[in-house]
Motif scaffolding. Structure first.
Motif, PDB file in Angstrom:
ATOM      1  N   ALA A  47      -5.561  -2.887   5.710  1.00  0.00           N
ATOM      2  CA  ALA A  47      -6.734  -3.034   4.564  1.00  0.00           C
ATOM      3  C   ALA A  47      -6.032  -2.942   3.228  1.00  0.00           C
ATOM      4  CB  ALA A  47      -7.837  -2.005   4.581  1.00  0.00           C
ATOM      5  N   GLU A  48      -4.896  -2.143   3.009  1.00  0.00           N
ATOM      6  CA  GLU A  48      -4.226  -1.913   1.904  1.00  0.00           C
ATOM      7  C   GLU A  48      -3.203  -3.070   1.764  1.00  0.00           C
ATOM      8  OE1 GLU A  48      -4.176   3.024   1.266  1.00  0.00           O
ATOM      9  OE2 GLU A  48      -2.347   1.704   2.075  1.00  0.00           O
ATOM     10  N   ARG A  49      -2.528  -3.496   2.793  1.00  0.00           N
ATOM     11  CA  ARG A  49      -1.499  -4.463   2.696  1.00  0.00           C
ATOM     12  C   ARG A  49      -1.934  -5.897   2.332  1.00  0.00           C
ATOM     13  NH1 ARG A  49       2.717  -2.812   7.520  1.00  0.00           N
ATOM     14  NH2 ARG A  49       3.500  -0.968   6.718  1.00  0.00           N
ATOM     15  N   ALA A  50      -3.360  -6.124   3.094  1.00  0.00           N
ATOM     16  CA  ALA A  50      -3.850  -7.355   3.015  1.00  0.00           C
ATOM     17  C   ALA A  50      -4.818  -7.549   1.796  1.00  0.00           C
ATOM     18  CB  ALA A  50      -4.887  -7.626   4.297  1.00  0.00           C
ATOM     19  N   GLY A  51      -5.000  -6.402   0.817  1.00  0.00           N
ATOM     20  CA  GLY A  51      -5.945  -6.722  -0.112  1.00  0.00           C
ATOM     21  C   GLY A  51      -7.472  -6.602   0.138  1.00  0.00           C
ATOM     22  N   CYS A  52      -7.848  -6.114   1.266  1.00  0.00           N
ATOM     23  CA  CYS A  52      -9.217  -5.989   1.273  1.00  0.00           C
ATOM     24  C   CYS A  52      -9.959  -5.294   0.418  1.00  0.00           C
ATOM     25  CB  CYS A  52      -9.374  -5.622   2.897  1.00  0.00           C
ATOM     26  SG  CYS A  52      -8.551  -6.244   4.148  1.00  0.00           S
ATOM     27  N   GLN A 110     -20.997   3.556  10.166  1.00  0.00           N
ATOM     28  CA  GLN A 110     -19.811   3.050  10.744  1.00  0.00           C
ATOM     29  C   GLN A 110     -18.871   4.573  11.176  1.00  0.00           C
ATOM     30  OE1 GLN A 110     -19.879   0.237  11.940  1.00  0.00           O
ATOM     31  NE2 GLN A 110     -20.318  -1.351  10.571  1.00  0.00           N
ATOM     32  N   TRP A 111     -18.180   4.666  12.231  1.00  0.00           N
ATOM     33  CA  TRP A 111     -17.418   5.788  12.587  1.00  0.00           C
ATOM     34  C   TRP A 111     -16.505   5.738  11.277  1.00  0.00           C
ATOM     35  CZ3 TRP A 111     -12.541   5.563  16.019  1.00  0.00           C
ATOM     36  CH2 TRP A 111     -11.885   6.463  16.173  1.00  0.00           C
ATOM     37  N   MET A 112     -15.966   4.629  10.944  1.00  0.00           N
ATOM     38  CA  MET A 112     -14.859   4.876   9.794  1.00  0.00           C
ATOM     39  C   MET A 112     -15.177   3.642   8.827  1.00  0.00           C
ATOM     40  SD  MET A 112     -11.282   5.407  11.435  1.00  0.00           S
ATOM     41  CE  MET A 112     -10.974   6.306  12.814  1.00  0.00           C
ATOM     42  N   ALA A 113     -15.207   3.726   7.830  1.00  0.00           N
ATOM     43  CA  ALA A 113     -15.178   2.865   6.585  1.00  0.00           C
ATOM     44  C   ALA A 113     -14.274   2.922   5.476  1.00  0.00           C
ATOM     45  CB  ALA A 113     -16.562   2.801   6.073  1.00  0.00           C
ATOM     46  N   TRP A 114     -13.486   1.868   5.342  1.00  0.00           N
ATOM     47  CA  TRP A 114     -12.581   1.938   3.978  1.00  0.00           C
ATOM     48  C   TRP A 114     -13.319   1.160   3.113  1.00  0.00           C
ATOM     49  CZ3 TRP A 114      -9.743  -1.573   1.415  1.00  0.00           C
ATOM     50  CH2 TRP A 114      -8.668  -1.011   0.563  1.00  0.00           C
ATOM     51  N   THR A 128     -11.384  10.544   2.155  1.00  0.00           N
ATOM     52  CA  THR A 128      -9.803  10.830   1.762  1.00  0.00           C
ATOM     53  C   THR A 128      -9.420   9.466   0.830  1.00  0.00           C
ATOM     54  OG1 THR A 128      -9.023   9.468   3.664  1.00  0.00           O
ATOM     55  CG2 THR A 128      -9.052  12.117   3.562  1.00  0.00           C
ATOM     56  N   ALA A 129      -8.953   9.644  -0.222  1.00  0.00           N
ATOM     57  CA  ALA A 129      -8.591   8.693  -1.349  1.00  0.00           C
ATOM     58  C   ALA A 129      -7.450   8.821  -1.701  1.00  0.00           C
ATOM     59  CB  ALA A 129      -9.900   8.789  -2.300  1.00  0.00           C
ATOM     60  N   ASN A 130      -6.989   7.630  -2.456  1.00  0.00           N
ATOM     61  CA  ASN A 130      -5.929   7.451  -3.159  1.00  0.00           C
ATOM     62  C   ASN A 130      -5.940   6.269  -4.179  1.00  0.00           C
ATOM     63  OD1 ASN A 130      -5.301   5.044  -1.848  1.00  0.00           O
ATOM     64  ND2 ASN A 130      -3.995   5.994  -0.151  1.00  0.00           N
ATOM     65  N   THR A 131      -4.854   5.774  -4.912  1.00  0.00           N
ATOM     66  CA  THR A 131      -4.901   4.744  -5.799  1.00  0.00           C
ATOM     67  C   THR A 131      -5.508   3.454  -5.205  1.00  0.00           C
ATOM     68  OG1 THR A 131      -2.659   4.314  -5.784  1.00  0.00           O
ATOM     69  CG2 THR A 131      -3.537   5.916  -7.079  1.00  0.00           C
ATOM     70  N   ARG A 132      -4.952   3.148  -3.759  1.00  0.00           N
ATOM     71  CA  ARG A 132      -5.385   1.929  -3.129  1.00  0.00           C
ATOM     72  C   ARG A 132      -6.754   1.931  -2.323  1.00  0.00           C
ATOM     73  NH1 ARG A 132      -0.267   3.803  -2.298  1.00  0.00           N
ATOM     74  NH2 ARG A 132      -1.066   4.657  -0.160  1.00  0.00           N
ATOM     75  N   GLY A 133      -7.148   3.078  -2.212  1.00  0.00           N
ATOM     76  CA  GLY A 133      -8.888   3.062  -1.611  1.00  0.00           C
ATOM     77  C   GLY A 133      -9.229   4.328  -1.223  1.00  0.00           C
ATOM     78  N   ALA A 149     -12.157  -0.407  -1.150  1.00  0.00           N
ATOM     79  CA  ALA A 149     -11.304  -0.670  -2.059  1.00  0.00           C
ATOM     80  C   ALA A 149     -11.590   0.164  -3.451  1.00  0.00           C
ATOM     81  CB  ALA A 149     -11.022  -2.081  -2.566  1.00  0.00           C
ATOM     82  N   PRO A 150     -10.799   0.396  -4.361  1.00  0.00           N
ATOM     83  CA  PRO A 150     -11.112   1.167  -5.430  1.00  0.00           C
ATOM     84  C   PRO A 150     -12.390   0.946  -6.210  1.00  0.00           C
ATOM     85  CG  PRO A 150      -8.693   0.865  -5.245  1.00  0.00           C
ATOM     86  CD  PRO A 150      -9.275  -0.020  -4.488  1.00  0.00           C
ATOM     87  N   ASP A 151     -12.505  -0.270  -6.416  1.00  0.00           N
ATOM     88  CA  ASP A 151     -13.753  -0.538  -7.066  1.00  0.00           C
ATOM     89  C   ASP A 151     -15.152  -0.578  -6.482  1.00  0.00           C
ATOM     90  OD1 ASP A 151     -13.334  -2.639  -5.678  1.00  0.00           O
ATOM     91  OD2 ASP A 151     -13.812  -4.433  -7.011  1.00  0.00           O
ATOM     92  N   TYR A 152     -15.195  -0.743  -4.927  1.00  0.00           N
ATOM     93  CA  TYR A 152     -16.070  -0.179  -3.981  1.00  0.00           C
ATOM     94  C   TYR A 152     -16.392   0.984  -3.836  1.00  0.00           C
ATOM     95  CZ  TYR A 152     -19.282  -3.110  -1.236  1.00  0.00           C
ATOM     96  OH  TYR A 152     -20.494  -3.794  -0.722  1.00  0.00           O
ATOM     97  N   ALA A 153     -15.262   1.684  -3.830  1.00  0.00           N
ATOM     98  CA  ALA A 153     -15.199   3.173  -3.815  1.00  0.00           C
ATOM     99  C   ALA A 153     -15.827   4.001  -4.926  1.00  0.00           C
ATOM    100  CB  ALA A 153     -13.793   3.836  -3.323  1.00  0.00           C
ATOM    101  N   GLU A 154     -15.750   3.601  -6.189  1.00  0.00           N
ATOM    102  CA  GLU A 154     -16.328   4.189  -7.225  1.00  0.00           C
ATOM    103  C   GLU A 154     -17.988   3.960  -7.021  1.00  0.00           C
ATOM    104  OE1 GLU A 154     -16.102   3.592 -12.048  1.00  0.00           O
ATOM    105  OE2 GLU A 154     -14.905   2.227 -10.524  1.00  0.00           O
ATOM    106  N   LEU A 155     -18.465   2.995  -6.604  1.00  0.00           N
ATOM    107  CA  LEU A 155     -19.898   2.559  -6.494  1.00  0.00           C
ATOM    108  C   LEU A 155     -20.459   3.628  -5.236  1.00  0.00           C
ATOM    109  CD1 LEU A 155     -20.304  -1.178  -6.752  1.00  0.00           C
ATOM    110  CD2 LEU A 155     -20.498   0.538  -8.372  1.00  0.00           C
ATOM    111  N   VAL A 156     -19.736   3.606  -4.258  1.00  0.00           N
ATOM    112  CA  VAL A 156     -20.329   4.206  -3.154  1.00  0.00           C
ATOM    113  C   VAL A 156     -20.164   5.740  -3.002  1.00  0.00           C
ATOM    114  CG1 VAL A 156     -20.189   2.116  -1.784  1.00  0.00           C
ATOM    115  CG2 VAL A 156     -18.288   3.846  -1.508  1.00  0.00           C
TER     116      VAL A 156
END
Length: 420
Positions: free
Chosen positions: A265-270, A305-309, A328-333, A311-318
């Motif tokens: 997800a991080e490498r592909a820019g998802c 979902q069992w796991m959901a990842w 768990t979070a970092n600067t990439r998601g 991106a930062p702009d989506y993470a801020e909303l949810v």
């Protein structure tokens, strides 16, 4: 969808000889294209409807047969049979079935063809290559199969190296995600380890402008990487994988799912990715958008979902709506994981409540559209909305469609002239 059968044999039949084999199956009729000297159609004699498609014979070299496939050793040609069927919506939202008479006819034909070419029928839905046999053998069939669906979503941006990123990440983090067979159609053109990784990359770059690169081979049940062009109105690009969960358990690969999901997800820019555990072999809780709508993204899944990842702009909303102890979070998601063990939606609903996320984050389902969304979620990152009318991006997309229409019109004109 399709039900696929392969016939490995030692005799290469021409179209007329194949037509005779078809005629030995009651109720079937084959038509030969005189110009190409190939079978153009195989239909039910009574209804005229297509029964199945037949490809081949494709010539085989000894190295084309995977090591250990003793059933087909010595084969020199491959015939591929494809039975197409519709995915039908059932009470649980998704189910699939093949027309029984059609599947029976295809099975009967494959058996007759194998007799004629001194060959063997391989049912691709059930066949397990010998190299995995020692790991996958079990005393009895499980009463209830569970599937792990992995999905990644990103916006198309003309990136042509997505397949290379995927393969590199799978080799590093999740060996079961490396396909033994891959291509843009059946029979698959690529095989590992026969082929070099560069073929996987070049096939995607050169052949997947719009179409998908398909991934297969045990333990992958099915996988795909959608085309790279961002000129289509549907700007969402996805990578999908499906596994029988028990196979991953026996391969001791379940613990590797999370790092693989996050790394790719991080490498592909998802902008979003998830791991879903379900008894459904087809479909997930992520609804499809109606192609007539202008929004390229429907919103978040209808079930947890069992796991959901994110991106930062989506993470801020949810983030305000999720349990921080499970994130768990970092600067990439940000990753949200409900349980340590693979868990289905019914168990997760008991943990999360229903709905798992407010309704405005999810699309509006329309039962008349087979479970697709008739309206996109009202809350999502602005980047996931369709470009505003007359914006540079919208104008570029419209210009693309004008070029496509011109190309198609010229192709029809050339075809008409060729028939004269």
């Amino acid at each position: 969808m399709s039900y696929d059968l392969d016939v490995y044999g030692k005799v290469s039949l021409n179209a007329r000889e194949l037509k005779k084999v078809v005629s030995t199956v009651p109720g079937l009729k084959a038509t030969v294209d005189r110009r190409s000297r190939t079978i153009s159609s195989i239909v039910h004699r009574r209804t005229g409807e297509t029964a199945f498609e037949l490809d081949g014979p494709d010539q085989l070299e000894p190295e084309d047969i995977p090591e250990g496939w003793t059933e087909v050793m010595g084969a020199t040609v491959l015939y591929s049979i494809h039975v197409s069927y519709d995915v039908q919506t059932g009470p649980d939202g998704f189910s699939a079935s093949a027309e029984e008479p059609t599947l029976t006819a295809a099975t009967a034909f494959s058996a007759r063809l194998a007799e004629r070419v001194d060959g063997t029928v391989i049912d691709l839905q059930t066949y397990e290559p010998p190299e995995f046999a020692a790991v996958l053998v079990q005393a009895a069939e499980p009463e209830r199969k569970r599937y792990l669906h992995l999905e990644w979503y990103r916006l198309r941006d003309d990136t042509k190296d997505l397949a290379e990123i995927y393969l590199r990440t799978a080799r590093e983090y999740f060996k079961p995600g490396v396909p033994s067979r891959f291509g843009t159609y059946e029979p698959f053109q690529g095989r590992f380890p026969r082929d070099d990784d560069s073929l996987f990359d070049s096939m995607y770059r050169e052949s997947c402008y719009v179409g998908n690169l398909i991934l297969g081979g045990v333990p992958i049940d099915y996988g795909s990487i959608t085309g790279w062009t961002n000129d289509l109105r549907s700007r969402t690009q996805s990578v999908s994988l499906k596994f029988e969960l028990d196979r991953l358990v026996k391969l001791k690969a379940v613990d590797a799912v999370e790092p693989f999901l996050v790394a790719f997800a991080e490498r592909a820019g998802c902008f979003f990715a998830f791991a879903e555990v379900s008894v459904r072999a087809y479909g997930t809780a992520q609804p499809w958008m109606d192609v007539k709508l202008d929004d390229p993204w429907s919103g978040l899944p209808t079930a947890p979902q069992w796991m959901a990842w994110f991106a930062p702009d989506y993470a801020e909303l949810v983030a305000p709506h999720l349990d921080p102890a499970r994130t768990t979070a970092n600067t990439r998601g940000m990753l949200h994981r409900w349980t340590e063990h693979p868990a289905e939606a019914d168990e997760l609903v008991r943990l999360s409540g229903d709905p798992w996320i407010p309704a405005e984050f999810r699309g509006v389902l329309n039962p008349d559209l087979d479970g697709r969304c008739s309206k996109a979620a009202t809350v999502m990152p602005s980047s996931l909305r369709y470009p505003a009318p007359d914006s540079p991006q919208a104008l570029r997309i419209e210009a693309h469609y004008a070029r496509v229409r011109e190309i198609e019109a010229n192709a029809r004109k050339r075809a008409a002239e060729g028939r004269r």
